[in-house]
Scaffold this motif. Structure first.
Motif, mmCIF file in Angstrom:
data_model
loop_
_atom_site.group_PDB
_atom_site.id
_atom_site.type_symbol
_atom_site.label_atom_id
_atom_site.label_comp_id
_atom_site.label_asym_id
_atom_site.label_seq_id
_atom_site.Cartn_x
_atom_site.Cartn_y
_atom_site.Cartn_z
ATOM 1 N N CYS A 220 0.853 -1.197 0.000
ATOM 2 C CA CYS A 220 0.000 0.000 0.000
ATOM 3 C C CYS A 220 0.884 1.240 0.000
ATOM 4 O O CYS A 220 1.776 1.371 0.849
ATOM 5 C CB CYS A 220 -0.921 0.000 1.224
ATOM 6 N N CYS B 28 0.074 3.445 3.535
ATOM 7 C CA CYS B 28 0.449 3.045 4.891
ATOM 8 C C CYS B 28 1.552 1.985 4.919
ATOM 9 O O CYS B 28 2.056 1.655 5.983
ATOM 10 C CB CYS B 28 -0.776 2.529 5.654
ATOM 11 N N HIS C 65 -2.944 -6.584 8.485
ATOM 12 C CA HIS C 65 -2.819 -5.138 8.333
ATOM 13 C C HIS C 65 -2.253 -4.503 9.599
ATOM 14 O O HIS C 65 -2.715 -4.813 10.696
ATOM 15 C CB HIS C 65 -4.179 -4.515 7.997
ATOM 16 N N CYS D 196 -4.380 -0.077 0.076
ATOM 17 C CA CYS D 196 -5.034 -1.179 0.784
ATOM 18 C C CYS D 196 -6.484 -0.824 1.104
ATOM 19 O O CYS D 196 -6.879 0.345 1.053
ATOM 20 C CB CYS D 196 -4.278 -1.527 2.057
ATOM 21 N N CYS E 108 -6.952 1.876 3.923
ATOM 22 C CA CYS E 108 -6.733 3.259 3.472
ATOM 23 C C CYS E 108 -7.820 3.670 2.482
ATOM 24 O O CYS E 108 -8.274 4.814 2.480
ATOM 25 C CB CYS E 108 -5.362 3.401 2.825
HETATM 26 ZN ZN LIG Z 1 -2.950 1.289 3.450
#
Ligand SMILES: [Zn+2]
Length: 201
Positions: free
Chosen positions: A102, A105, A113, A146, A149
Motif C-alpha cells: 500500500c 500506509c 494489516h 489497501c 486506506c
Molecule cells: Zn494502506
C-alpha cells in the motif's frame, strides 16, 4: 424482459441484500441457495455481484481460512467502476511496480494489516492524481492502496514519513525490529544487497 432474466435479477437483489445484512459473517452454499429462492443459478448471481457490481465477496480462492463453498463479504463498499474496467495485466503491472505494498500506509498484500491486525491486507488501485483534478485511469496514474486506506479508516497515517523522522524511529527501535527492517530491505532490494561496494546501482 424475459421471465428467466427477471427471476435472475430478483435473486441477485435478494443475495445483495443478504450479503449487506451479514457483513463479516461467513456463509455457506446452502444458506445462499435458500436466499436466492432455490434458484439453480444462485452461484452465478453471486459472481455477478462480484464482477458486475464490484462487491468484494471472498471465497476460498481469496482466503485460505475459507472452505470451498463458503462466502464472505467484509465491506459494504463496492470497488469503483474504473478498477473493474482495468485489465488484469494493467492491475498486475501497477501492483508489481508498487511491490504489492500500500502506497499510503506500507501494508503488504496478504499480511495482517498493521492498523487492523484482524484483517489480511487486500490491495486496490487508486488514482495518484484524482480524476476530479484531471487524473486518468492510465497505469501511470494508478497506485496500490489497501482496503483500510481505501475506506479512509487510517487517515491519520496517510502522510509519507520524512527521512529524518524515519531514521530517528528506526534508531530508537528494538534490535529485533531493526533486524526485521533489514530483512525486509534486503528482500526488497536483492541486487543492492549483493553489491559489495555498497554504492547504489
Ligand atoms: Zn494502506
Amino acid at each position: 424482459m424475459a421471465v428467466e432474466e427477471k427471476a435472475g435479477r430478483g435473486a441477485r437483489a435478494k443475495l445483495r441484500a443478504h450479503f449487506l445484512a451479514n457483513i463479516g459473517r461467513i456463509m455457506d452454499a446452502a444458506e445462499l441457495r435458500a436466499v436466492a429462492g432455490n434458484q439453480s443459478e444462485w452461484a452465478r448471481r453471486v459472481r455477478e455481484l462480484r464482477s458486475a457490481e464490484g462487491y468484494l465477496i471472498l471465497t476460498h480462492n481469496d482466503r485460505s481460512e475459507l472452505k470451498p463453498g463458503q462466502y464472505l463479504l467484509e465491506s459494504p463498499k463496492p470497488q469503483p467502476a474504473f478498477e473493474r474496467a482495468i485489465s488484469k495485466e494493467a492491475r498486475a503491472y501497477v501492483l508489481d511496480r508498487n511491490g504489492f505494498t500500500c502506497q499510503m500506509c506500507g501494508a503488504v498484500a496478504g499480511e495482517n494489516h498493521p492498523h487492523d491486525t484482524t484483517r489480511k491486507t487486500r490491495l486496490h488501485l487508486g488514482h495518484i492524481i484524482d480524476k476530479s483534478l484531471g487524473g486518468t485511469d492510465d497505469p501511470s496514474n494508478l497506485r496500490a492502496i489497501c482496503s483500510v486506506c481505501n475506506e479512509g479508516a487510517s487517515n491519520t497515517t496517510l502522510t509519507r514519513p520524512d527521512l529524518q523522522k524515519l531514521l530517528v524511529q528506526i534508531r530508537r527501535a528494538t534490535t529485533q525490529d531493526q533486524l526485521e527492517v533489514l530483512a525486509w530491505l534486503l528482500k526488497k532490494f536483492p541486487k543492492h544487497a549483493q553489491n559489495p561496494s555498497g554504492r547504489p546501482i
